[in-house]
Write a protein that holds these residues in place. Structure first.
Motif, mmCIF file in Angstrom:
data_model
loop_
_atom_site.group_PDB
_atom_site.id
_atom_site.type_symbol
_atom_site.label_atom_id
_atom_site.label_comp_id
_atom_site.label_asym_id
_atom_site.label_seq_id
_atom_site.Cartn_x
_atom_site.Cartn_y
_atom_site.Cartn_z
ATOM 1 N N SER A 1 0.836 -1.202 0.000
ATOM 2 C CA SER A 1 0.000 0.000 0.000
ATOM 3 C C SER A 1 0.869 1.249 0.000
ATOM 4 N N GLU A 2 1.918 1.250 0.800
ATOM 5 C CA GLU A 2 2.840 2.393 0.838
ATOM 6 C C GLU A 2 3.432 2.648 -0.544
ATOM 7 N N ILE A 3 3.868 1.583 -1.212
ATOM 8 C CA ILE A 3 4.449 1.729 -2.549
ATOM 9 C C ILE A 3 3.443 2.368 -3.503
ATOM 10 N N CYS A 4 2.198 1.904 -3.444
ATOM 11 C CA CYS A 4 1.170 2.427 -4.347
ATOM 12 C C CYS A 4 0.911 3.910 -4.112
ATOM 13 N N TYR A 5 0.781 4.299 -2.843
ATOM 14 C CA TYR A 5 0.529 5.719 -2.566
ATOM 15 C C TYR A 5 1.722 6.581 -2.972
ATOM 16 N N ARG A 6 2.923 6.059 -2.826
ATOM 17 C CA ARG A 6 4.095 6.817 -3.268
ATOM 18 C C ARG A 6 4.096 6.977 -4.788
ATOM 19 N N GLU A 7 3.668 5.926 -5.481
ATOM 20 C CA GLU A 7 3.585 6.015 -6.940
ATOM 21 C C GLU A 7 2.543 7.056 -7.359
ATOM 22 N N ILE A 8 1.438 7.112 -6.635
ATOM 23 C CA ILE A 8 0.423 8.134 -6.926
ATOM 24 C C ILE A 8 1.019 9.522 -6.738
ATOM 25 N N LEU A 9 1.743 9.708 -5.626
ATOM 26 C CA LEU A 9 2.266 11.038 -5.310
ATOM 27 C C LEU A 9 3.399 11.459 -6.249
ATOM 28 N N LYS A 10 4.060 10.492 -6.888
ATOM 29 C CA LYS A 10 5.037 10.848 -7.925
ATOM 30 C C LYS A 10 4.338 11.537 -9.093
ATOM 31 N N ARG A 11 3.099 11.102 -9.341
ATOM 32 C CA ARG A 11 2.345 11.606 -10.488
ATOM 33 C C ARG A 11 1.394 12.741 -10.107
ATOM 34 N N ARG A 12 0.956 12.737 -8.849
ATOM 35 C CA ARG A 12 0.047 13.771 -8.357
ATOM 36 C C ARG A 12 0.551 14.254 -7.000
ATOM 37 N N PRO A 13 1.579 15.094 -7.000
ATOM 38 C CA PRO A 13 2.228 15.477 -5.733
ATOM 39 C C PRO A 13 1.292 16.116 -4.708
ATOM 40 N N ASN A 14 0.213 16.725 -5.183
ATOM 41 C CA ASN A 14 -0.691 17.431 -4.267
ATOM 42 C C ASN A 14 -1.964 16.650 -3.978
#
Length: 211
Positions: A85-98
């Protein structure tokens, strides 16, 4: 395959989509339909595997973030796995930092992982970045919960709540959060005082047409 799934013929849809993916394993539309079908059938592992494949071939950052969000939801619920789950949320934030939802969800993941420092730091960053008063209030109360529930730091939670009460003295949400804090720690008398104050604030808000 998607049309068959839409009319409820899941067996035929699964066969059709499977055949399509055998012919073209990276067909994004077929992969998405196959994952959605697996989700509808409660086949969480198949949904997970298909979304992972789809994330690799999705053509835009927004679509990739969407797929990682669906994977994260699986890892937060049906297939509990806070590390993934942590990996997935980090991947999201790479693409959508805000992305506020992803960031707030990541704070909770850190809590499940027992990483108190990262949970506190990330929630504090959210408070500092908040521009709208309502967002800052909500995120400040969430920070108090991080201290209370994740860090088990009663004193820091109380300090945050006291600052919130000074900043928003007549806000029922702040009073409710403080009441929950007292309840969590068995402080019944203090809780009752705050609950009475919350009720009074709600009555005043109704009288002034604010709710």
């Amino acid at each position: 395959g998607r049309a068959l799934a839409d009319v409820g013929d899941r067996d035929a849809a699964r066969r059709a989509l499977g055949a399509a993916l055998e012919a073209n394993p990276d067909h994004a539309d077929a992969l998405e339909a196959y994952a959605n079908l697996a989700l509808a059938e409660g086949d969480w592992k198949r949904a997970e595997e298909t979304w992972i494949r789809l994330a690799r071939v999705a053509s835009t950052p927004d679509k990739q973030a969407e797929i990682y969000g669906r994977l994260a939801a699986l890892y937060d619920s049906e297939l509990p796995n806070p590390q993934r789950s942590e990996i997935c949320y980090r991947e999201i934030l790479k693409r959508r930092p805000n992305d506020l939802h992803a960031t707030s969800a990541l704070v909770k993941v850190y809590g499940r992982l027992g990483d108190v420092v990262k949970a506190e730091q990330l929630q504090t960053e959210l408070v500092e970045r908040a521009a709208a008063p309502d967002d800052k209030r909500r995120l400040t109360l969430a920070l108090a919960e991080v201290y209370d529930e994740i860090a088990k730091d009663k004193r820091s939670a109380q300090t945050i709540l006291e600052k919130a009460r000074k900043a928003w003295p007549h806000e029922p949400a702040v009073l409710r959060a403080t009441a929950r804090h007292h309840e969590r720690h068995g402080e019944t008398a203090a809780e009752n005082v705050l609950l009475d104050r919350t009720a009074a604030e709600a009555r005043r808000a109704l009288a002034h047409g604010r709710v």
